[in-house]
Write a protein that holds these residues in place. Structure first.
Motif, PDB file in Angstrom:
ATOM      1  N   GLN A 107       2.281 -30.273  -7.655  1.00 38.20           N
ATOM      2  CA  GLN A 107       2.839 -29.374  -8.673  1.00 38.20           C
ATOM      3  C   GLN A 107       3.728 -30.159  -9.636  1.00 38.20           C
ATOM      4  O   GLN A 107       3.651 -29.990 -10.860  1.00 38.20           O
ATOM      5  N   ALA A 108       4.557 -31.021  -9.074  1.00 41.54           N
ATOM      6  CA  ALA A 108       5.488 -31.800  -9.902  1.00 41.54           C
ATOM      7  C   ALA A 108       4.720 -32.718 -10.856  1.00 41.54           C
ATOM      8  O   ALA A 108       5.054 -32.809 -12.047  1.00 41.54           O
ATOM      9  N   ASP A 109       3.688 -33.373 -10.355  1.00 43.87           N
ATOM     10  CA  ASP A 109       2.894 -34.273 -11.196  1.00 43.87           C
ATOM     11  C   ASP A 109       2.226 -33.512 -12.345  1.00 43.87           C
ATOM     12  O   ASP A 109       2.198 -33.979 -13.486  1.00 43.87           O
ATOM     13  N   ILE A 110       1.693 -32.300 -12.032  1.00 43.27           N
ATOM     14  CA  ILE A 110       0.995 -31.519 -13.063  1.00 43.27           C
ATOM     15  C   ILE A 110       1.996 -30.969 -14.071  1.00 43.27           C
ATOM     16  O   ILE A 110       1.759 -31.002 -15.281  1.00 43.27           O
ATOM     17  N   LEU A 111       3.129 -30.442 -13.598  1.00 45.81           N
ATOM     18  CA  LEU A 111       4.131 -29.872 -14.497  1.00 45.81           C
ATOM     19  C   LEU A 111       4.688 -30.930 -15.451  1.00 45.81           C
ATOM     20  O   LEU A 111       5.059 -30.618 -16.587  1.00 45.81           O
ATOM     21  N   GLU A 112       4.739 -32.222 -15.030  1.00 45.32           N
ATOM     22  CA  GLU A 112       5.204 -33.320 -15.898  1.00 45.32           C
ATOM     23  C   GLU A 112       4.279 -33.488 -17.092  1.00 45.32           C
ATOM     24  O   GLU A 112       4.720 -33.837 -18.184  1.00 45.32           O
ATOM     25  N   LYS A 113       2.998 -33.232 -16.885  1.00 49.39           N
ATOM     26  CA  LYS A 113       2.009 -33.451 -17.920  1.00 49.39           C
ATOM     27  C   LYS A 113       1.892 -32.265 -18.877  1.00 49.39           C
ATOM     28  O   LYS A 113       1.237 -32.362 -19.907  1.00 49.39           O
ATOM     29  N   LEU A 114       2.502 -31.133 -18.529  1.00 52.48           N
ATOM     30  CA  LEU A 114       2.440 -29.939 -19.373  1.00 52.48           C
ATOM     31  C   LEU A 114       3.522 -29.990 -20.436  1.00 52.48           C
ATOM     32  O   LEU A 114       4.556 -30.657 -20.265  1.00 52.48           O
ATOM     33  N   PRO A 115       3.331 -29.277 -21.558  1.00 52.62           N
ATOM     34  CA  PRO A 115       4.417 -29.177 -22.547  1.00 52.62           C
ATOM     35  C   PRO A 115       5.647 -28.543 -21.870  1.00 52.62           C
ATOM     36  O   PRO A 115       5.507 -27.706 -20.978  1.00 52.62           O
ATOM     37  N   PRO A 116       6.869 -28.927 -22.310  1.00 54.33           N
ATOM     38  CA  PRO A 116       8.078 -28.466 -21.619  1.00 54.33           C
ATOM     39  C   PRO A 116       8.221 -26.947 -21.533  1.00 54.33           C
ATOM     40  O   PRO A 116       8.589 -26.407 -20.495  1.00 54.33           O
ATOM     41  N   GLU A 117       7.880 -26.189 -22.601  1.00 52.31           N
ATOM     42  CA  GLU A 117       8.043 -24.723 -22.549  1.00 52.31           C
ATOM     43  C   GLU A 117       7.040 -24.100 -21.567  1.00 52.31           C
ATOM     44  O   GLU A 117       7.360 -23.161 -20.835  1.00 52.31           O
ATOM     45  N   THR A 118       5.841 -24.642 -21.527  1.00 49.90           N
ATOM     46  CA  THR A 118       4.839 -24.129 -20.594  1.00 49.90           C
ATOM     47  C   THR A 118       5.252 -24.465 -19.169  1.00 49.90           C
ATOM     48  O   THR A 118       5.132 -23.635 -18.264  1.00 49.90           O
ATOM     49  N   ALA A 119       5.721 -25.680 -18.962  1.00 48.99           N
ATOM     50  CA  ALA A 119       6.165 -26.093 -17.627  1.00 48.99           C
ATOM     51  C   ALA A 119       7.318 -25.205 -17.156  1.00 48.99           C
ATOM     52  O   ALA A 119       7.366 -24.779 -15.987  1.00 48.99           O
ATOM     53  N   ALA A 120       8.253 -24.882 -18.077  1.00 45.32           N
ATOM     54  CA  ALA A 120       9.386 -24.028 -17.722  1.00 45.32           C
ATOM     55  C   ALA A 120       8.898 -22.625 -17.352  1.00 45.32           C
ATOM     56  O   ALA A 120       9.360 -21.998 -16.394  1.00 45.32           O
ATOM     57  N   LYS A 121       7.942 -22.128 -18.144  1.00 44.89           N
ATOM     58  CA  LYS A 121       7.409 -20.781 -17.875  1.00 44.89           C
ATOM     59  C   LYS A 121       6.721 -20.749 -16.507  1.00 44.89           C
ATOM     60  O   LYS A 121       6.959 -19.851 -15.708  1.00 44.89           O
ATOM     61  N   TYR A 122       5.898 -21.755 -16.214  1.00 45.10           N
ATOM     62  CA  TYR A 122       5.188 -21.784 -14.938  1.00 45.10           C
ATOM     63  C   TYR A 122       6.150 -21.973 -13.767  1.00 45.10           C
ATOM     64  O   TYR A 122       5.956 -21.393 -12.695  1.00 45.10           O
ATOM     65  N   THR A 123       7.197 -22.747 -14.004  1.00 43.72           N
ATOM     66  CA  THR A 123       8.195 -22.966 -12.946  1.00 43.72           C
ATOM     67  C   THR A 123       8.889 -21.650 -12.613  1.00 43.72           C
ATOM     68  O   THR A 123       9.095 -21.313 -11.441  1.00 43.72           O
ATOM     69  N   GLY A 124       9.244 -20.887 -13.661  1.00 43.93           N
ATOM     70  CA  GLY A 124       9.861 -19.592 -13.438  1.00 43.93           C
ATOM     71  C   GLY A 124       8.935 -18.633 -12.694  1.00 43.93           C
ATOM     72  O   GLY A 124       9.342 -17.909 -11.781  1.00 43.93           O
ATOM     73  N   LEU A 125       7.666 -18.637 -13.104  1.00 40.87           N
ATOM     74  CA  LEU A 125       6.686 -17.763 -12.430  1.00 40.87           C
ATOM     75  C   LEU A 125       6.445 -18.194 -11.005  1.00 40.87           C
ATOM     76  O   LEU A 125       6.315 -17.348 -10.095  1.00 40.87           O
TER      77      LEU A 125
END
Length: 200
Positions: free
Chosen positions: A177-195
């Motif tokens: 999850q951490a590796d994939i979230l690093e590659k996502l745009p920051p706002e999308t990564a933040a949204k997915y992290t919250g979800l």
């Protein structure tokens, strides 16, 4: 010698000694009964109904009327008692029939409820089976994503709906999850992290 015979005969007579009661039975009652029996037999053979003729006599008809009146009264009382018993039994039968109808309705309701519950169980089993199949399918998809590079997975997740993306991410290990979230745009990564934090 004649005197001796007379004395012996007198002694014998005294020894027998018939009483008045015996004399009446032997001389009057028995012959009278015999004569009555013979008369009945002769009249019956002649075709005369002796009982019908006896009813015509006033004394006998009065006795028979009294007996029949007493019997009729007893019979009426007995009939009244039997009618009352019959009414009580009819009431009891009606009560039992009502109870039987109520029991039949309850049985029908229980059978309907049983059928409904069996259908629900069947639906739940089917839903569980579908969930298992979907999980197996999702597991194979997740294993495919796990074998891909984090950058490629991130590019794919951006094109999926938020729910689908979070579902895929939630099935992966925290390192992936951490590796994939690093590659996502920051706002999308933040949204997915919250979800993800909300779903867990």
């Amino acid at each position: 010698m004649a005197k001796k015979k007379k004395a012996a005969y007198a002694d014998r007579e005294e020894g027998k000694g018939y009483g008045v009661f015996q004399w009446i039975i032997f001389m009057i009652v028995i012959p009278l009964l015999f004569a009555l029996l013979v008369t009945l037999i002769v009249m019956t053979v002649a075709g005369i109904n002796v009982l019908e003729k006896a009813k015509e006599l006033p004394v006998i008809s009065q006795i028979m009327d009294e007996e029949s009146a007493d019997n009729g009264k007893e019979n009426n009382e007995r009939v009244a008692l039997l009618k009352e018993e019959a009414k009580q039994k009819d009431v009891k039968i009606q009560e039992l029939e009502k109870e039987l109808e109520q029991s039949k309705r309850e049985v029908e309701e229980l059978l309907t409820e049983k059928d409904r519950l069996e259908l629900e169980i069947q639906k739940m089993k089917e839903q569980e089976k579908e969930k298992e199949e979907k999980k197996a399918q999702d597991r194979s998809i997740i294993s495919t994503y796990e074998s891909m590079s984090p950058k490629n997975v991130a590019n794919i997740l951006v094109n999926l709906t938020d729910d689908e993306a979070v579902e895929i991410l939630s099935e992966m290990s925290t390192d992936q999850q951490a590796d994939i979230l690093e590659k996502l745009p920051p706002e999308t990564a933040a949204k997915y992290t919250g979800l993800l934090s909300g779903s867990s």
